[in-house]
Design an enzyme around this catalytic site. Sequence first.
Site, PDB file in Angstrom:
ATOM      1  N   ASP A  76       0.848  -1.191   0.000  1.00 24.59           N
ATOM      2  CA  ASP A  76       0.000   0.000   0.000  1.00 24.59           C
ATOM      3  C   ASP A  76       0.884   1.243   0.000  1.00 24.59           C
ATOM      4  OD1 ASP A  76      -2.906   1.040   0.475  1.00 24.59           O
ATOM      5  OD2 ASP A  76      -1.673   2.160   1.896  1.00 24.59           O
ATOM      6  N   ILE A  77       0.566   2.199  -0.870  1.00 32.58           N
ATOM      7  CA  ILE A  77       1.299   3.470  -0.884  1.00 32.58           C
ATOM      8  C   ILE A  77       0.803   4.313   0.287  1.00 32.58           C
ATOM      9  CG2 ILE A  77       1.840   5.555  -2.200  1.00 32.58           C
ATOM     10  CD1 ILE A  77       1.306   3.973  -4.751  1.00 32.58           C
ATOM     11  N   GLU A 119      -4.487   2.351  -4.629  1.00 32.17           N
ATOM     12  CA  GLU A 119      -3.042   2.467  -4.415  1.00 32.17           C
ATOM     13  C   GLU A 119      -2.441   1.180  -3.867  1.00 32.17           C
ATOM     14  OE1 GLU A 119      -4.924   4.167  -0.601  1.00 32.17           O
ATOM     15  OE2 GLU A 119      -5.402   3.946  -2.726  1.00 32.17           O
TER      16      GLU A 119
END
Length: 200
Positions: A76-77, A119
Amino acid sequence: LDVNIQTKLQNFSDFFLWILVLSVLWFIALYVATLYFKRKMYEGYIDPLTTAYNRTYLYEILMKKLAREYQLFMIDIDFFKKVNDTYGHDAGDVVLREVAQRLDKLIRDEDSLIRYGGEEFLIYTTQLNSQQCFEFAERLRENIKAEPIRYKNIECSVTISIGCNPYGSKNEVFADVLKKADEALYMAKVFGRDCVKVAK
């Protein structure tokens, strides 16, 4: 008589030539149609923004060829919404593309990088033990953090959180394997993000 024979031979030659031409054209048409079909099928499995695989590929292709033992990395960003809110969605798209490209450069040919949604990315690997999974995930994390992502005159410092399940088995329900990787990702976020957590 000779004239009739020559005429018949000429007609046969012309007929054979037409058959040859039609056969060549048929093979060309078949080849072009095959390429078109393969391209459309390929495009159906690719995320157009990042060029990573998409969830259709995950569920229609990858799940049908899972190794006996495999590993999943949920990525996950961190604070991606802040990038969109601060710099706009175009900047967010650049971040997504760059993160995907950096991740893709670090995986092996037999691994798969999938844009799981928003994301979030998913990496599928094989033949890694728990320690190797952690080391691999750390390389991914450090690579993303090492250099800011540039958008116009802006430099975006980006980090990622990673949850890994090194114990995937073909005998286990895939959703359960994925859930454990997702739970490990959740723990990475709880521990402050920009870190790696491995499922037990």
